[in-house]
Motif scaffolding. Structure first.
Motif, PDB file in Angstrom:
ATOM      1  N   ILE A 104       0.852  -1.189   0.000  1.00 23.76           N
ATOM      2  CA  ILE A 104       0.000   0.000   0.000  1.00 23.76           C
ATOM      3  C   ILE A 104       0.888   1.239   0.000  1.00 23.76           C
ATOM      4  O   ILE A 104       1.755   1.385   0.864  1.00 23.76           O
ATOM      5  N   PRO A 105       0.691   2.150  -0.945  1.00 22.37           N
ATOM      6  CA  PRO A 105       1.540   3.342  -0.998  1.00 22.37           C
ATOM      7  C   PRO A 105       1.137   4.366   0.051  1.00 22.37           C
ATOM      8  O   PRO A 105      -0.034   4.724   0.178  1.00 22.37           O
ATOM      9  N   ILE A 106       2.095   4.829   0.810  1.00 19.18           N
ATOM     10  CA  ILE A 106       1.842   5.839   1.830  1.00 19.18           C
ATOM     11  C   ILE A 106       3.125   6.620   2.054  1.00 19.18           C
ATOM     12  O   ILE A 106       4.230   6.098   1.866  1.00 19.18           O
ATOM     13  N   THR A 107       2.980   7.887   2.425  1.00 15.04           N
ATOM     14  CA  THR A 107       4.132   8.742   2.721  1.00 15.04           C
ATOM     15  C   THR A 107       4.034   9.178   4.173  1.00 15.04           C
ATOM     16  O   THR A 107       2.987   9.668   4.606  1.00 15.04           O
ATOM     17  N   ALA A 108       5.115   8.989   4.934  1.00 13.96           N
ATOM     18  CA  ALA A 108       5.121   9.325   6.355  1.00 13.96           C
ATOM     19  C   ALA A 108       5.849  10.644   6.584  1.00 13.96           C
ATOM     20  O   ALA A 108       6.904  10.897   5.995  1.00 13.96           O
ATOM     21  N   PHE A 109       5.268  11.479   7.452  1.00 14.05           N
ATOM     22  CA  PHE A 109       5.897  12.729   7.859  1.00 14.05           C
ATOM     23  C   PHE A 109       6.228  12.610   9.350  1.00 14.05           C
ATOM     24  O   PHE A 109       5.342  12.715  10.206  1.00 14.05           O
ATOM     25  N   ALA A 110       7.502  12.369   9.644  1.00 12.49           N
ATOM     26  CA  ALA A 110       7.923  12.043  11.007  1.00 12.49           C
ATOM     27  C   ALA A 110       8.253  13.300  11.798  1.00 12.49           C
ATOM     28  O   ALA A 110       8.901  14.227  11.297  1.00 12.49           O
ATOM     29  N   MET A 111       7.818  13.319  13.073  1.00 12.23           N
ATOM     30  CA  MET A 111       8.110  14.400  14.006  1.00 12.23           C
ATOM     31  C   MET A 111       8.912  13.825  15.170  1.00 12.23           C
ATOM     32  O   MET A 111       8.488  12.865  15.797  1.00 12.23           O
ATOM     33  N   GLY A 173      16.858  20.787  11.415  1.00 14.71           N
ATOM     34  CA  GLY A 173      17.177  19.817  12.457  1.00 14.71           C
ATOM     35  C   GLY A 173      16.477  18.494  12.232  1.00 14.71           C
ATOM     36  O   GLY A 173      17.070  17.418  12.393  1.00 14.71           O
ATOM     37  N   ALA A 174      15.201  18.555  11.823  1.00 11.61           N
ATOM     38  CA  ALA A 174      14.459  17.323  11.555  1.00 11.61           C
ATOM     39  C   ALA A 174      15.025  16.594  10.345  1.00 11.61           C
ATOM     40  O   ALA A 174      15.160  15.361  10.355  1.00 11.61           O
ATOM     41  N   SER A 175      15.360  17.330   9.291  1.00 16.46           N
ATOM     42  CA  SER A 175      15.918  16.687   8.097  1.00 16.46           C
ATOM     43  C   SER A 175      17.244  15.999   8.402  1.00 16.46           C
ATOM     44  O   SER A 175      17.508  14.880   7.946  1.00 16.46           O
ATOM     45  N   LYS A 176      18.086  16.657   9.187  1.00 17.16           N
ATOM     46  CA  LYS A 176      19.381  16.070   9.545  1.00 17.16           C
ATOM     47  C   LYS A 176      19.186  14.802  10.363  1.00 17.16           C
ATOM     48  O   LYS A 176      19.865  13.783  10.146  1.00 17.16           O
ATOM     49  N   LEU A 177      18.243  14.818  11.298  1.00 11.92           N
ATOM     50  CA  LEU A 177      17.988  13.650  12.139  1.00 11.92           C
ATOM     51  C   LEU A 177      17.438  12.490  11.323  1.00 11.92           C
ATOM     52  O   LEU A 177      17.863  11.341  11.490  1.00 11.92           O
TER      53      LEU A 177
END
Length: 279
Positions: A104-111, A173-177
């Protein structure tokens, strides 16, 4: 956002008699090799899951002022919608199995704070059971199931209330992590609460984001779709927003079945964005 064989020859295969002890005879003739061909294996699907855009299907999304575009739907007439999921509080292994096994295609946006279970979890779907259970390892499992892991800030602030340096710190900061923990650097950004301003777009560009993703409908507990359009129905190109909440595996199953009953396909968001955003 992917075998070789060793053939061991054994002399006994050629002749059973040759393998019998001296002075004895083989009790039965050597079995004949089967001439029936082995059944063909089904081809294994590879690459990201989800339908891909046809040539000329997607209308271009214009870029203005050199900043990343803000996108809430994909400009297509095809009956295709896109599933996205935010935060990372409730890390239910059943959800990963669904996504992986059913492709199933899905895109996650992590915090970060949600993934690392810093703070109060989202329990709007019921009592939480898997809060931060796998931390970033859970998102690596999603990555291995074909899920792109994108940027949703470090701490989920209202970005409109922050000056540019603080916004940039949240995004970069989020992108680097994520790059460190998951192995891929995000190219998409979803602002918390959908709140953004020009400084947000400037920060997104500075941190390497190609687009800011909003949504046209949210998915509530029980798999119910809450529409943000007057006619209260799915439209081609809709982007749906889910959250990592309790009972996600159950609600997700209800949602996917509902979408398919209405004659819609689930699309590969990244492929559609590549088609919509001319270089």
């Amino acid at each position: 956002m992917f075998r070789g064989h060793r053939v061991i020859g054994v002399a006994c295969v050629l002749s059973l008699a040759a393998c019998a002890p001296a002075g004895t005879a083989s009790s039965s003739p050597a079995p004949r090799a089967s001439t029936t061909p082995a059944p063909a294996k089904s081809p294994v699907e590879t690459g990201p899951p989800g339908v891909k855009p046809r040539k000329g299907e997607v209308r271009p999304i214009p870029r203005t002022g050199g900043l990343p575009p803000v996108i809430s739907s994909i400009p297509t007439r095809r009956k295709v919608v896109f599933l996205t999921i935010d935060d990372g509080w409730e890390q239910d292994p059943g959800f990963v199995r669904q996504v992986r096994d059913q492709r199933i295609p899905i895109t996650a946006f992590a915090m970060r704070d949600a993934v690392e279970a810093k703070g109060t979890p989202d329990e709007s779907g019921g009592e939480a059971r898997y809060v931060g259970a796998g931390k970033w390892g859970y998102f690596r499992q999603l990555r291995d199931a074909g899920v792109p892991v994108e940027n949703h800030t470090l701490t989920h602030p209202n970005l409109r209330l922050l000056a540019y340096p603080a916004q940039r710190g949240e995004l970069c900061g989020a992108s680097k992590l994520i790059a460190k923990e998951v192995g891929t650097r995000p190219t998409l950004f979803r602002p918390p609460f959908g709140n953004y301003n020009t400084d947000t777009l400037r920060a997104a560009k500075s941190c390497g984001m190609s687009a800011v993703l909003l949504w046209t409908a949210t998915v509530q507990p029980g798999g119910k779709i809450a529409y943000q359009v007057p006619d209260k129905k799915l439209r081609p190109g809709d982007i749906l927003l889910l959250h990592f909440r309790p009972n996600l595996a159950r609600d997700f199953r209800v949602l996917v079945n509902k979408i398919k009953r209405r004659g819609y396909e689930l699309g590969d968001l990244q492929a559609y964005l590549e088609a919509a955003l001319p270089r």
